[in-house]
Structures are given as structure tokens and as C-alpha cells.
Design a protein around this motif. Structure first.
Motif, PDB file in Angstrom:
ATOM      1  N   VAL A  19       0.858  -1.185   0.000  1.00  8.86           N
ATOM      2  CA  VAL A  19       0.000   0.000   0.000  1.00  8.86           C
ATOM      3  C   VAL A  19       0.894   1.236   0.000  1.00  8.86           C
ATOM      4  N   TYR A  20       0.623   2.152  -0.934  1.00 10.25           N
ATOM      5  CA  TYR A  20       1.452   3.342  -1.116  1.00 10.25           C
ATOM      6  C   TYR A  20       0.740   4.606  -0.636  1.00 10.25           C
ATOM      7  N   ASN A  21       1.528   5.540  -0.149  1.00 15.03           N
ATOM      8  CA  ASN A  21       1.030   6.876   0.157  1.00 15.03           C
ATOM      9  C   ASN A  21       1.203   7.730  -1.101  1.00 15.03           C
ATOM     10  N   PRO A  22       0.122   8.188  -1.745  1.00 11.91           N
ATOM     11  CA  PRO A  22       0.261   8.942  -2.995  1.00 11.91           C
ATOM     12  C   PRO A  22       0.908  10.315  -2.809  1.00 11.91           C
ATOM     13  N   ALA A  23       1.013  10.780  -1.567  1.00 12.00           N
ATOM     14  CA  ALA A  23       1.654  12.069  -1.323  1.00 12.00           C
ATOM     15  C   ALA A  23       3.174  11.964  -1.328  1.00 12.00           C
ATOM     16  N   THR A  24       3.673  10.753  -1.039  1.00  8.48           N
ATOM     17  CA  THR A  24       5.128  10.571  -0.953  1.00  8.48           C
ATOM     18  C   THR A  24       5.658   9.490  -1.886  1.00  8.48           C
ATOM     19  N   LYS A  85      -3.433   8.732   4.699  1.00  8.12           N
ATOM     20  CA  LYS A  85      -2.157   8.106   4.348  1.00  8.12           C
ATOM     21  C   LYS A  85      -2.248   7.263   3.083  1.00  8.12           C
ATOM     22  N   GLU A  86      -3.377   6.557   2.896  1.00  9.44           N
ATOM     23  CA  GLU A  86      -3.404   5.638   1.761  1.00  9.44           C
ATOM     24  C   GLU A  86      -4.094   6.187   0.518  1.00  9.44           C
ATOM     25  N   LEU A 176      -6.417  -0.556   3.761  1.00  5.77           N
ATOM     26  CA  LEU A 176      -6.210  -0.324   5.194  1.00  5.77           C
ATOM     27  C   LEU A 176      -7.442   0.285   5.850  1.00  5.77           C
ATOM     28  N   SER A 177      -8.130   1.167   5.131  1.00  3.77           N
ATOM     29  CA  SER A 177      -9.357   1.761   5.673  1.00  3.77           C
ATOM     30  C   SER A 177     -10.420   0.680   5.863  1.00  3.77           C
ATOM     31  N   GLY A 310      -1.673  15.564   2.779  1.00  5.50           N
ATOM     32  CA  GLY A 310      -2.900  15.743   3.535  1.00  5.50           C
ATOM     33  C   GLY A 310      -2.731  15.736   5.043  1.00  5.50           C
ATOM     34  N   LEU A 311      -1.585  15.253   5.536  1.00  2.97           N
ATOM     35  CA  LEU A 311      -1.336  15.254   6.973  1.00  2.97           C
ATOM     36  C   LEU A 311      -0.807  16.582   7.474  1.00  2.97           C
TER      37      LEU A 311
END
Length: 474
Positions: A19-24, A85-86, A176-177, A310-311
Motif C-alpha cells: 500500500v502506497y502513500n500517494p503524497a510521498t 495516508k493511503e 487499510l481503511s 494531507g497530513l
């Protein structure tokens, strides 16, 4: 982890999904990735559980759902952070999604007690006629990545309330959600097999769900293309099907509208979730006399939106889900510019290292031959079109294929009612850019879907009607 028959487990093959974080662009976790075998097991668990769950009273089913809602409230911050995150949406937006997800569980916890039948006036004195509503059976739910929590509860809560059992397949990019939501079902003590979670490849899992004769209901949210494929695959077993598919929402602004309210409406329907929403504004039709002013003001405010992870505090627009999504947005903007569209703000990628960001973009002088006019962009791009009169804008706003949502801003009451009647969409917001609530039906017409979610209509999608005629003998 997969959740089958009340137990958390790994895939039999040992396969996992990153699972990737699209922001990073970074891997944030890995989860078990099941396939055909695990899906079959989940279906059989749901089938067995249905034998007793269908006999539970509405009050009993409602109590379970109320407990789930309570647990989700306790974990709301954790779920919201997982969403951000996801899939990337700013944390305040994720918090609102979680609140909406809980609203659906709350609503159907109450509606579980209201699965009413009917008594029908008989045409003969020696008969008593009744209409019973009973749960359809095992329901398969396939949910998207853009609202990874609320789309789950909007499908699962009414199914459970109606007395159905469920097998859920979430989007592979946002599992994850789904796990967080299912933790609440598990901790609420839901009987084993009532709710099952299978994560893995869409083709392997989806094919089993559509082909299985034990699955009597399929509910899907996603693209029209995939929806059509699932409909074809479900035809052999003649399942009950509901689908919420693609949209291409028009946003109409008449010369008598409250200009600032309309601009805020566009900002809310276009740039929230980075435009990755099925009811997101796609075409903005503005009366000729106010179009230049509207475009300038919209661009000024869109340019002030903060783009980023988004964080981080104060972020308004997060990343797109992946690089392919960015490339699609780029192609639509490039096509519009080639056809004399004028970029008033944005128009390019936003440099955030490895993230999938695109600037909030406003394009003036859009016309109906552009790609952006017919294809769903699913990104933060707002094209502005002009129109002369009501008749013209109705004809142009009504899309040949899409019919999910439409918005109209006017202070003319009569015009508002005319637009309400003439716009060929399942959802219409008159001076309201946020018409979606748990107690109202959500769904489209034409190729934007079939069936409804939310409200009383959403419960009926999981019920079959049975007519009973009783001869009294006298």
C-alpha cells in the motif's frame, strides 16, 4: 489481513499487497492478498451465516450496527489518518468522510427496525393478500478508493440491516481503511460469517463474486466501463444488481445567482478530494453576461488553495491517487489548450517530490469538442463554458451517457423548479453544492448507474418482495 467467517487470516498463498502513500510515493504497509479460493470460502461463510442472520429481528440487527457506530466513533481519528495516508485527501476532509461513514451506520441501525410489509385490499372476500419483504441473501460489495470508508458503510450497513450477509472487496489501493472498519465489526461481536473482507486482485475476486450462484446481490461503485463488465458477468445467475458508476456533473450559474455562493459551490464540488469524486463538477456553464467576472474570481480563489500532503496543517488539495491519474489530467488540460482554452490558474503538475500532485486549474473558453467535455477527468480541473439562455444550457448540460449529479445556482424560484424537472440526473442540487446525506437516496440514471444507496431506497435494494395470497375459505 483478510476477514473470513469471523477470523483474521493471511492468504493461503502467502501473497501480499503493498500500500502506497500517494503524497510521498512510499510504501506505508502491506496486507494479505487473497484470490479465488479465499473468495469462495467467504461466500460459503456468508451463505451459512445467512441461515440464522435472516431470522434475527430488526431490533437485534440494529443493536449490532449501533455498537459498530459507537466503535467507529472511538476510532474516528485513527480511521481518518489511515484514509489520508493511503489515498491522500487532507485530514479534515478524511475526518468528514469518517463522520459520514458513521452516519450511514447510525441511519441503518434505526432502519433495521422498519422493514415493513404491506396488506393489499383483496378483490374477493375469501382471500387475504400480503406483501412480504425479505432479505435477498448473500450480497457482494465492491468499493472504490476515493471514499474508502464511507462507501463501505453505505453498502454494508443497509445489507446487514435488511438481514443479508456480505462479502466485501475493497479497492486494492486502499485496503487499510477497510480493515479499520472491519475491526469495528469484529469488536462489535457481529456473528461470524455475516461480514467478510477479501482483499486482492480485482479480476480473480470479482469473477468469483459475479459467477457464484450463491451470491444473490452485487453492489458496485466505480467506472462505467467496469460496471458494464460486471453486469455482463452477473447475467448468467440473474443477480439483483445496483451500480453507482461514472459521472460528468454540470454546474450551471445563471445571471441572477449569488455569484460568491456559486464560486464557493464550485470550489467545494471541484477541488475537494482533488476532483476525484463521482459527483464532482466537470462542466461549469456560466451565463455570458457574468462569465468573465466569474472566471476571474474563481481562478483567484482556486490559486489560493494549498496543495500538499494531507497530513500537513492547512492543506486544501491533496495528491491524485497515482501517476496514471496525473497523466490523464495532463492530457485533458493539454487537449483543452490545443483547442484555444485559456488557463486562468494552475495547468501543471505541482512539484512535491515523489507525490502525485496537480495544481488546482481553471480553464476559460471551454467548448463541447474538448476531451474534458465528454470524458470524466477525475482531477482538479474546472472548465468554464458560456451559454445564452435556459433552453440552450439544458440541452448542453444533459449528457447522452452520464446522469449522476447536476448543480444549478439561481435566485429565480420558477427557474429553479424548471431546472429541477429538466435536468436528467439522479441527484440535483439547486443552490446546494453538497446535497448528499445518509437519509436520502444516492444514485444515477443512464450509464451512471442503476439502483440507489442511502435512505429508505438503499434498504430496499437488499430486500426481495414476496406476494402471499391466503384463502380464508369463507
Amino acid at each position: 489481513m483478510l476477514y473470513i467467517n469471523g477470523q483474521w487470516r493471511k492468504a493461503k498463498s502467502g501473497s501480499t499487497l503493498e500500500v502506497y502513500n500517494p503524497a510521498t510515493g512510499e510504501v506505508i504497509d502491506s496486507v494479505a492478498s487473497g484470490g479465488r479460493e479465499e473468495t469462495e470460502e467467504a461466500i460459503q461463510a456468508a451463505k451459512e451465516a445467512f441461515k440464522t442472520w435472516k431470522k434475527a429481528t430488526g431490533q437485534e440487527r440494529g443493536q449490532y450496527l449501533a455498537h459498530v457506530a459507537s466503535l467507529m466513533r472511538e476510532k474516528k481519528d485513527e480511521i481518518a489518518e489511515t484514509i489520508t495516508k493511503e489515498m491522500g485527501k487532507p485530514l479534515p476532509h478524511a475526518e468528514r468522510e469518517v463522520a459520514g461513514a458513521i452516519n450511514y451506520v447510525d441511519w441503518y441501525a434505526e432502519e433495521a427496525k422498519r422493514v415493513y410489509g404491506e396488506t393489499i385490499p383483496a378483490s374477493h372476500s375469501d382471500k387475504h393478500l400480503m406483501l412480504l419483504r425479505q432479505p435477498v441473501g448473500v450480497a457482494a460489495a465492491i468499493t472504490p478508493w476515493n471514499f474508502p470508508a464511507s462507501m463501505i458503510t453505505r453498502k454494508i450497513a443497509p445489507a446487514i440491516a435488511a438481514g443479508c450477509t456480505v462479502v466485501l472487496k475493497p479497492a486494492p489501493s486502499t485496503p487499510l481503511s477497510a480493515i479499520k472498519v472491519f475491526e469495528c465489526f469484529h469488536e462489535a461481536g457481529l456473528p461470524k460469517g455475516v461480514a467478510n473482507l477479501v482483499i486482492g486482485p480485482a479480476e480473480d475476486i470479482g469473477n468469483v463474486l459475479t459467477k457464484s450462484p450463491d451470491v444473490r446481490k452485487l453492489t458496485f461503485t466505480g467506472s462505467t466501463q467496469v460496471g458494464k463488465m460486471l453486469l455482463k458477468e452477473s447475467a448468467d445467475t440473474v443477480k439483483k444488481v445496483s451500480m453507482e458508476l461514472g459521472g460528468h456533473a454540470p454546474f450551471i450559474v445563471f445571471e441572477d445567482a449569488d455569484l460568491e455562493a456559486a464560486i464557493q459551490g464550485v470550489l467545494g464540488t471541484k477541488f475537494v478530494n482533488s476532483g476525484q469524486t463521482c459527483i464532482s463538477t466537470n462542466r461549469i456553464y456560466v451565463a455570458e453576461s457574468i462569465a468573465e467576472e466569474f472566471g476571474q474570481k474563481l481562478a483567484e480563489q482556486a490559486a489560493q488553495l494549498k496543495v500538499g500532503n494531507g497530513l500537513e496543517e492547512g492543506v486544501d488539495v491533496g495528491p491524485l491517487i497515482n501517476k496514471q491519474a496525473v497523466e490523464k489530467v495532463e492530457s485533458h488540460v493539454a487537449d483543452a489548450v490545443r483547442q484555444n482554452g485559456k488557463v486562468l490558474c494552475g495547468g501543471k503538475r505541482y512539484d512535491e517530490g515523489k507525490g502525485s500532485f496537480y495544481e488546482p486549474t481553471v480553464i476559460n473558453y471551454a467548448h463541447d469538442d474538448m476531451k474534458i467535455s465528454t470524458e470524466e477527468t477525475f482531477g482538479p480541473v474546472a472548465p468554464i463554458y458560456t451559454f445564452k439562455d435556459e433552453e440552450e444550457v439544458i440541452e448542453r448540460a444533459n449528457h447522452d451517457s452520464y446522469g449522476l449529479a447536476a448543480y444549478c445556482f439561481t435566485n429565480d424560484l420558477g427557474r429553479g423548479y424548471r431546472m429541477m424537472a429538466e435536468l436528467e440526473y439522479g441527484i440535483v442540487g439547486i443552490n446546494d453544492p453538497a446535497p448528499i446525506v445518509a437519509q436520502a437516496p444516492f444514485g444515477g440514471i443512464k450509464e451512471s448507474g442503476m439502483g440507489k444507496e442511502g435512505g429508505r431506497s438503499g434498504l430496499l435494494e437488499y430486500l426481495e418482495e414476496k406476494f402471499v395470497s391466503v384463502g380464508t375459505g369463507k
